[in-house]
Design an enzyme around this catalytic site. Structure first.
Site, PDB file in Angstrom:
ATOM      1  N   GLY A  13       0.834  -1.201   0.000  1.00 53.76           N
ATOM      2  CA  GLY A  13       0.000   0.000   0.000  1.00 53.76           C
ATOM      3  C   GLY A  13       0.869   1.250   0.000  1.00 53.76           C
ATOM      4  CE1 TYR A 148      -9.281   2.123   7.977  1.00 47.88           C
ATOM      5  CE2 TYR A 148      -9.696   4.292   8.920  1.00 47.88           C
ATOM      6  CZ  TYR A 148      -8.816   3.325   8.461  1.00 47.88           C
ATOM      7  OH  TYR A 148      -7.464   3.578   8.490  1.00 47.88           O
ATOM      8  CB  THR A 178       0.046   9.923   6.047  1.00 43.13           C
ATOM      9  OG1 THR A 178       0.150   9.926   7.467  1.00 43.13           O
ATOM     10  CG2 THR A 178       1.431   9.788   5.450  1.00 43.13           C
ATOM     11  NE  ARG A 189      -7.400   8.251   2.263  1.00 40.12           N
ATOM     12  CZ  ARG A 189      -7.210   8.238   3.569  1.00 40.12           C
ATOM     13  NH1 ARG A 189      -7.079   9.358   4.233  1.00 40.12           N
ATOM     14  NH2 ARG A 189      -7.168   7.113   4.205  1.00 40.12           N
TER      15      ARG A 189
END
Ligand code: UDP
Length: 319
Positions: A13, A148, A178, A189
């Site tokens: 990832g 999540y 991040t 994102r």
């Protein structure tokens, strides 16, 4: 880390691939375990020929098929972006629960030190600001994001229980937003979404009025925090993240400025249960690990913009 054998679940990832690279640089032998559901082989392509790197294609929900001695387990395997966990709700719950149990079992069996990659999402839509590790959070347990948030809360509970009941040398990192190269471009994102929109001259899709905040951390800084925590023997949880808080609207304007784009801003609906504010209290990270983020937001964004721009050049685009 010299000579240590380290298992990184989710190693293909975004964060995982940076962690694998860092650990190899520190002299470790790295076993990267990834199902490639959201990870990508391309993320670890530069590492596959390294003599101390091994790739294992496996889903942690089925087990972590690693034989032999293990010194460290960094458990990152999880769907991590809202777009993906809303699309894969049951898989997200399973990786947080079953996957974490399997990764802990590996650490327990081998006597390895274990680090859980948890998340600022355990604080939900926080009623305390900034968020200190002692805050228990404000999570809607049945909302769409809960798959999540609650999976990671379960993963924290399991990690703490293994430590208490079995003496597993386990710790918990609560990772805040991040960003950096190798973020999946299509996972919605905010940083890759805004950068791609700005580079294409399209409107930046700011959710709601854009007054919600996030505190962004450059990926190599986050990874350094994880390695320090993993080496510390401290049980955690410890917040790892940036503490330069920006509104989403400010972030959009900064990215327009840094790309020199003529893009405008378009307001789109705010996702359900989207946290209003988010910023880590870093006192524990600083005091216990001597860690704090080093890379200023503009500097990290410039590097990320350069990387996204390179991905958009013809040689990287699908035929
Ligand atoms: N966001 C946005 N536009 C986008 C993508 C995200 O305004 O195209 C917002 C999102 O609603 C949230 C923030 O940016 O308030 C961060 O979203 P992201 O999915 O990056 O991470 P989160 O912190 O929500 O997990």
């Amino acid at each position: 880390m010299d000579g240590a054998r380290v298992v990184v679940t989710g190693g293909a990832g975004f964060l995982g691939s940076w962690l694998c690279e860092r650990l190899l640089g520190d002299g470790a032998a790295v076993v990267c375990v990834d199902s490639l559901v959201t990870g990508a082989r391309t993320n670890v392509a530069p590492l596959v020929d390294h003599p101390r790197f091994t790739f294992v294609a496996a889903d942690v929900c089925e087990g972590v098929p690693v034989d032999g001695a293990v010194d460290r387990v960094f458990h990152l395997a999880s769907v991590a972006s809202p777009v993906h966990y809303l699309r894969l709700p049951l898989e997200t719950l399973r990786s947080g629960s079953l996957g974490t149990t399997h990764a802990l079992d590996l650490a327990e069996r081998t006597g390895a030190r274990f680090l859980l990659a948890s998340t600022s999402e355990v604080y939900g839509d926080p009623l305390e600001h900034p968020q200190h590790e002692s805050y228990w959070g404000n999570v809607n347990p049945i909302g769409p994001r809960s798959v999540y948030d609650e999976a990671k809360r379960f993963a924290e509970a399991t990690t703490a229980a293994y430590r208490r009941s079995l003496g597993t040398d386990a710790t918990i990192a609560r990772i805040f937003n991040t960003y950096g190269p190798r973020m999946a471009l299509a996972d919605g994102r905010v940083v890759p979404a805004f950068v791609q929109q700005a580079l294409a001259g399209e409107p930046l899709t700011v959710a709601g009025d854009g007054s919600q905040t996030r505190s962004l951390c450059w990926v190599a800084d986050t990874v350094d925090g994880l390695v320090r925590l993993g080496e510390s023997g401290f049980p955690g949880p410890v917040n790892i993240g940036g503490d330069a808080e920006v509104t989403v609207l400010e972030l959009a304007r900064t990215i327009i400025d840094l790309t020199g784009s003529s893009s405008t801003i378009e307001h789109v609906p705010l996702p359900q249960d989207d946290p209003r504010v988010r910023r880590p209290d870093l006192a524990e990270a600083e005091g216990l690990l001597g860690w704090r983020p080093r890379t200023p937001l503009r500097e990290g964004l410039i590097r990320t913009i350069e990387w996204v721009a390179a991905q958009r050049r013809p040689e990287h685009l699908p035929a």
